[in-house]
Scaffold this motif. Structure first.
Motif, PDB file in Angstrom:
ATOM      1  N   SER A   1       3.193  23.078   0.963  1.00 20.60           N
ATOM      2  CA  SER A   1       2.117  22.610   0.096  1.00 20.60           C
ATOM      3  C   SER A   1       2.314  23.249  -1.277  1.00 20.60           C
ATOM      4  N   TYR A   2       2.472  22.420  -2.319  1.00 21.09           N
ATOM      5  CA  TYR A   2       2.809  22.963  -3.636  1.00 21.09           C
ATOM      6  C   TYR A   2       1.724  22.664  -4.676  1.00 21.09           C
ATOM      7  N   ASN A   3       1.722  23.471  -5.711  1.00 22.39           N
ATOM      8  CA  ASN A   3       0.831  23.276  -6.855  1.00 22.39           C
ATOM      9  C   ASN A   3       1.666  22.706  -8.001  1.00 22.39           C
ATOM     10  N   PRO A   4       1.451  21.444  -8.381  1.00 23.72           N
ATOM     11  CA  PRO A   4       2.282  20.827  -9.419  1.00 23.72           C
ATOM     12  C   PRO A   4       2.140  21.488 -10.789  1.00 23.72           C
ATOM     13  N   LYS A   5       1.114  22.327 -10.967  1.00 23.16           N
ATOM     14  CA  LYS A   5       0.946  23.026 -12.249  1.00 23.16           C
ATOM     15  C   LYS A   5       1.839  24.258 -12.358  1.00 23.16           C
ATOM     16  N   ASP A   6       2.423  24.660 -11.229  1.00 20.19           N
ATOM     17  CA  ASP A   6       3.312  25.816 -11.223  1.00 20.19           C
ATOM     18  C   ASP A   6       4.705  25.362 -11.645  1.00 20.19           C
ATOM     19  N   ALA A   7       5.161  25.795 -12.804  1.00 18.97           N
ATOM     20  CA  ALA A   7       6.428  25.325 -13.368  1.00 18.97           C
ATOM     21  C   ALA A   7       7.629  25.737 -12.522  1.00 18.97           C
ATOM     22  N   ASN A   8       7.471  26.764 -11.704  1.00 17.17           N
ATOM     23  CA  ASN A   8       8.600  27.294 -10.938  1.00 17.17           C
ATOM     24  C   ASN A   8       8.601  26.847  -9.475  1.00 17.17           C
TER      25      ASN A   8
ATOM     26  N   GLU B   1       0.823  -1.220   0.000  1.00 21.49           N
ATOM     27  CA  GLU B   1       0.000   0.000   0.000  1.00 21.49           C
ATOM     28  C   GLU B   1       0.853   1.264   0.000  1.00 21.49           C
ATOM     29  N   PHE B   2       2.060   1.154   0.510  1.00 24.85           N
ATOM     30  CA  PHE B   2       2.933   2.331   0.587  1.00 24.85           C
ATOM     31  C   PHE B   2       3.406   2.711  -0.807  1.00 24.85           C
ATOM     32  N   ASN B   3       3.198   3.959  -1.168  1.00 22.34           N
ATOM     33  CA  ASN B   3       3.738   4.455  -2.433  1.00 22.34           C
ATOM     34  C   ASN B   3       4.150   5.906  -2.245  1.00 22.34           C
ATOM     35  N   GLN B   4       5.305   6.222  -2.753  1.00 19.19           N
ATOM     36  CA  GLN B   4       5.848   7.571  -2.591  1.00 19.19           C
ATOM     37  C   GLN B   4       5.365   8.441  -3.752  1.00 19.19           C
ATOM     38  N   VAL B   5       4.147   8.989  -3.594  1.00 20.77           N
ATOM     39  CA  VAL B   5       3.518   9.724  -4.689  1.00 20.77           C
ATOM     40  C   VAL B   5       4.303  10.966  -5.080  1.00 20.77           C
ATOM     41  N   ASP B   6       5.017  11.547  -4.118  1.00 20.79           N
ATOM     42  CA  ASP B   6       5.795  12.756  -4.401  1.00 20.79           C
ATOM     43  C   ASP B   6       7.278  12.449  -4.622  1.00 20.79           C
ATOM     44  N   ASP B   7       7.600  11.185  -4.869  1.00 28.54           N
ATOM     45  CA  ASP B   7       9.002  10.767  -4.903  1.00 28.54           C
ATOM     46  C   ASP B   7       9.811  11.516  -5.958  1.00 28.54           C
ATOM     47  N   ASP B   8       9.262  11.659  -7.175  1.00 26.41           N
ATOM     48  CA  ASP B   8      10.001  12.346  -8.241  1.00 26.41           C
ATOM     49  C   ASP B   8      10.234  13.818  -7.886  1.00 26.41           C
ATOM     50  N   ILE B   9       9.218  14.434  -7.270  1.00 27.56           N
ATOM     51  CA  ILE B   9       9.338  15.829  -6.858  1.00 27.56           C
ATOM     52  C   ILE B   9      10.420  15.969  -5.788  1.00 27.56           C
TER      53      ILE B   9
ATOM     54  N   LEU C   1      10.428  26.373  -3.774  1.00 30.28           N
ATOM     55  CA  LEU C   1      10.475  25.514  -2.594  1.00 30.28           C
ATOM     56  C   LEU C   1      11.897  25.394  -2.055  1.00 30.28           C
ATOM     57  N   VAL C   2      12.869  25.220  -2.958  1.00 28.65           N
ATOM     58  CA  VAL C   2      14.263  25.101  -2.529  1.00 28.65           C
ATOM     59  C   VAL C   2      14.743  26.410  -1.908  1.00 28.65           C
TER      60      VAL C   2
END
Length: 230
Positions: A198-205, A116-124, A210-211
Motif C-alpha cells: 500500500s503506497y502513498n502517491p505523495k511520497d516521491a521516493n 468499467e475496467f480501468n488500470q488506475v495504478d497502471d503508470d505506477i 517499493l522496488v
C-alpha cells in the motif's frame, strides 16, 4: 493481430485444445461465447478486451505446444529454457487457471466488455516494472493474474524465486480489508507467498522503496508468508 484474426485464432485453438486438453478447450469455448457475437468494429473499440484475448491466445498456444511434446523430459526441458517468472506462469499458475473454477471470471469479463475496467495504478506499475528491470530483476504481468489472482506483478530477482505482488494506493483503513481479501485469493489459488504493498502517491521516493522491498522479498520471503508493506 486484428479483431477478425483474433476471433479466427480463438476458434482454431479450441479445435486444437479439444484434442490435447479438454479443460483448456472449455475455457476457450467460454471466452469464444463471450466475444463471438460482438461485431468486429465494436471489438476493435475495446482495447482491454483485445489485449486480454491476445494474452490468452499467446498463453494457450505455448501451453498446447508444451503439452504436445512427446515426453515429460522434453516438457521439462522447455520449461528450463524459460525465465523464472515464465516458468512459474506456464508450469503452475496458468494450468491452475485452466483446471480450476474461476469464481471471478464472470464478473471481470463483464467489466472488461462494459468498459468499467480501468488500470488506475497502471503508470505506477509500469514505473515499478522498469525500475525492477534496471536493477537486473524481472517481472511478469497478465490480466488473469491481475483480475483472478489479485496479482499486479510477478517479480523475481537474483535467486529466481517468483513473488506475487499486489499494489494499491487505498487508505490504511481500506487496505486492511483489501489485504485480507488478497490473502484469501492467494490461498485459494495455492500461491504460497505474496507481497501486498500500500503506497502513498505523495511520497516521491515510494517507487524506489517499493522496488527494494519487492526484490528483497522475492529472494528471501518464506513460503506460507503474505507480507503487508505500507
Amino acid at each position: 493481430m486484428q479483431a477478425k484474426e483474433i476471433k479466427e485464432q480463438l476458434k482454431l485453438l479450441i479445435e486444437e485444445a479439444s484434442l490435447v486438453d479438454q479443460n483448456l478447450a472449455r475455457k476457450l469455448h467460454e471466452i469464444n461465447r463471450w466475444v463471438k457475437d460482438i461485431k468486429l468494429g465494436s471489438l476493435t473499440a475495446k482495447p482491454f478486451v483485445l489485449a486480454f484475448l491476445l494474452e490468452v491466445i499467446t498463453d494457450s498456444t505455448i501451453w498446447l505446444m508444451i503439452q504436445s511434446l512427446p515426453s515429460e523430459a522434453e516438457q521439462q526441458a522447455k520449461f528450463a529454457q524459460m525465465t523464472a517468472n515464465e516458468r512459474y506462469w506456464y508450469s503452475y499458475l496458468f494450468p491452475k487457471w485452466i483446471n480450476a473454477t474461476d469464481t471471478k471470471f464472470y464478473i471481470w469479463k463483464q467489466k472488461l466488455m462494459s468498459g468499467e475496467f480501468n488500470q488506475v495504478d497502471d503508470d505506477i506499475i509500469k514505473s515499478i516494472a522498469q525500475d525492477i528491470v534496471s536493477r537486473e530483476g524481472s517481472f511478469w504481468q497478465r490480466y488473469i493474474a491481475d483480475l483472478s489472482m489479485a496479482t499486479d506483478l510477478i517479480v523475481s530477482s537474483r535467486n529466481n524465486q517468483p513473488l506475487c505482488i499486489q499494489i494499491t494506493s487505498v487508505s490504511e483503513e481500506l487496505s486492511n480489508q483489501k489485504y485480507h481479501d488478497w490473502k484469501s485469493t492467494l490461498n485459494s489459488w495455492e500461491i504460497e507467498r505474496g507481497l501486498f504493498v500500500s503506497y502513498n502517491p505523495k511520497d516521491a521516493n515510494f517507487i524506489n522503496q517499493l522496488v527494494n522491498v519487492a526484490l528483497y522479498n522475492s529472494d528471501y520471503l518464506a513460503e506460507g508468508k503474505y507480507l503487508k508493506f505500507a
